[in-house]
Design a protein around this motif. Structure first.
Motif, mmCIF file in Angstrom:
data_model
loop_
_atom_site.group_PDB
_atom_site.id
_atom_site.type_symbol
_atom_site.label_atom_id
_atom_site.label_comp_id
_atom_site.label_asym_id
_atom_site.label_seq_id
_atom_site.Cartn_x
_atom_site.Cartn_y
_atom_site.Cartn_z
ATOM 1 N N ASP A 17 0.978 -1.340 0.020
ATOM 2 C CA ASP A 17 0.272 0.072 -0.050
ATOM 3 C C ASP A 17 0.794 1.134 0.166
ATOM 4 N N PRO A 18 1.670 1.473 -1.032
ATOM 5 C CA PRO A 18 2.762 2.288 -1.086
ATOM 6 C C PRO A 18 2.310 4.027 -0.797
ATOM 7 N N LEU A 19 1.056 4.578 -1.158
ATOM 8 C CA LEU A 19 0.703 5.732 -1.035
ATOM 9 C C LEU A 19 0.347 6.079 0.477
ATOM 10 N N ARG A 191 0.780 -5.031 13.863
ATOM 11 C CA ARG A 191 0.545 -6.248 12.850
ATOM 12 C C ARG A 191 -0.835 -7.020 13.205
ATOM 13 N N VAL A 192 -0.808 -7.395 14.474
ATOM 14 C CA VAL A 192 -2.064 -8.041 14.775
ATOM 15 C C VAL A 192 -3.188 -7.396 14.791
ATOM 16 N N VAL A 193 -3.268 -6.296 15.852
ATOM 17 C CA VAL A 193 -4.484 -5.311 15.912
ATOM 18 C C VAL A 193 -4.911 -4.566 14.886
ATOM 19 N N LEU A 194 -3.901 -3.972 14.426
ATOM 20 C CA LEU A 194 -4.123 -2.759 13.139
ATOM 21 C C LEU A 194 -4.024 -3.246 11.905
ATOM 22 N N ARG A 195 -3.426 -4.616 11.783
ATOM 23 C CA ARG A 195 -3.246 -5.319 10.633
ATOM 24 C C ARG A 195 -2.648 -4.337 9.368
ATOM 25 N N TYR A 196 -1.227 -3.781 10.131
ATOM 26 C CA TYR A 196 -0.585 -2.890 9.352
ATOM 27 C C TYR A 196 0.089 -4.372 8.421
ATOM 28 N N PRO A 197 0.534 -3.928 7.239
ATOM 29 C CA PRO A 197 1.457 -5.084 6.245
ATOM 30 C C PRO A 197 2.616 -5.125 6.814
ATOM 31 N N ALA A 198 3.445 -4.336 7.550
ATOM 32 C CA ALA A 198 4.460 -3.963 8.311
ATOM 33 C C ALA A 198 4.462 -2.898 9.251
ATOM 34 N N PRO A 199 5.138 -3.002 10.409
ATOM 35 C CA PRO A 199 5.069 -2.126 11.382
ATOM 36 C C PRO A 199 5.721 -0.768 11.148
ATOM 37 N N MET A 200 5.317 0.370 11.640
ATOM 38 C CA MET A 200 6.122 1.433 11.417
ATOM 39 C C MET A 200 6.678 2.047 12.992
ATOM 40 N N ARG A 201 7.882 2.060 12.890
ATOM 41 C CA ARG A 201 8.469 2.543 14.163
ATOM 42 C C ARG A 201 8.508 4.031 14.238
ATOM 43 N N MET A 202 8.530 4.595 15.406
ATOM 44 C CA MET A 202 8.556 6.192 15.566
ATOM 45 C C MET A 202 9.602 6.530 16.516
ATOM 46 N N THR A 203 10.657 7.126 16.236
ATOM 47 C CA THR A 203 11.855 7.392 17.071
ATOM 48 C C THR A 203 11.997 9.109 17.467
ATOM 49 N N ALA A 204 12.254 9.188 18.684
ATOM 50 C CA ALA A 204 12.145 10.687 19.084
ATOM 51 C C ALA A 204 13.893 11.029 19.139
#
Length: 244
Positions: A17-19, A191-204
């Protein structure tokens, strides 16, 4: 998280889902982004950055631009209206395929796959502008710092980098999750609850640390702007840096 894991995750996001992966917005998941609206967001963001650079008496026209983490080309195409050539670089082959398919710049954009944790494929002093937005925030902190150093290396003397980093989670329910929950748990929930194709990290990364890294590698922060972004539950800062 390693660079290799980050690369695999974004290759999967780009293929699925690129966009939406580039710009998460309500109603756009499952390939529901309107392409014109997607590209218009890029034009609006670049116009805002150009007005900022102009207010700082910095160039707003360039011979060579690097769009780091170019994804589907949202910003590359907008930057091409103000440059002779834009090189978009990304770790995800499918993202670059999408960028090429959507390209309407008549050859001013080049999309390049870079599967290394550096920019060694580019020589020193190559670009007049390095631009990146909504990219560094998804990388592990050591990798963010490495790429900041690389931005300054590939910039020509006097060249400018415009980049955005997240600084801290907001005081919201989801922001609290990011504050207290280890990323492996967030990764599983995505992955399990939101059903993301792959996770997205957030870094401060704190502004003081950004400045320290920039100065250690021959740059100077000319200006910065911070804002709360409620849709992401994070505070974000954008920097204008000039290479000495």
């Amino acid at each position: 998280m390693s660079f290799e894991q980050t690369r695999r995750d974004w290759a999967r996001l780009g293929a699925s889902d690129p966009l939406w992966a580039v710009y998460v917005a309500p109603g756009t998941r499952n390939n529901n982004w309107d392409v014109e609206a997607f590209l218009e967001l890029g034009r609006a963001d670049v116009a805002k950055a150009l007005a900022w650079l102009d207010s700082l008496d910095l160039p707003t026209r360039w011979a060579s631009v690097l769009d780091f983490g170019c994804g589907a080309g949202r910003l590359s195409q907008a930057l091409a209206a103000h440059a002779d050539a834009v090189t978009g670089v990304d770790v995800a082959p499918a993202m670059l395929d999408t960028a090429r398919a959507l390209d309407r710049t008549g050859g001013r954009c080049t999309s390049v796959l870079n599967e290394r944790p550096d920019l060694s494929r580019f020589a020193d002093d190559t670009f007049e502008l390095v631009y990146t937005e909504l990219v560094l925030q998804h990388l592990p902190r050591p990798l963010i710092e490495r790429y900041l150093a690389e931005f300054l290396r590939v910039l020509r003397p006097g060249g400018v980098a415009v980049f955005q980093c997240t600084t801290r989670p907001l005081n919201t329910a989801k922001g609290l999750v990011w504050r207290v929950m280890p990323f492996p748990v967030i990764r599983l929930l995505q992955r399990v609850v939101l059903r993301y194709p792959a996770p997205m990290r957030m870094t401060a990364v704190s502004p003081s640390r950004v400045r320290a890294v920039v100065e250690a590698h021959g740059g100077r922060v000319i200006d910065s702007r911070a804002e709360d972004v409620p849709s992401t539950h994070w505070r974000s800062a954008t920097y204008v840096v000039r290479k000495r």
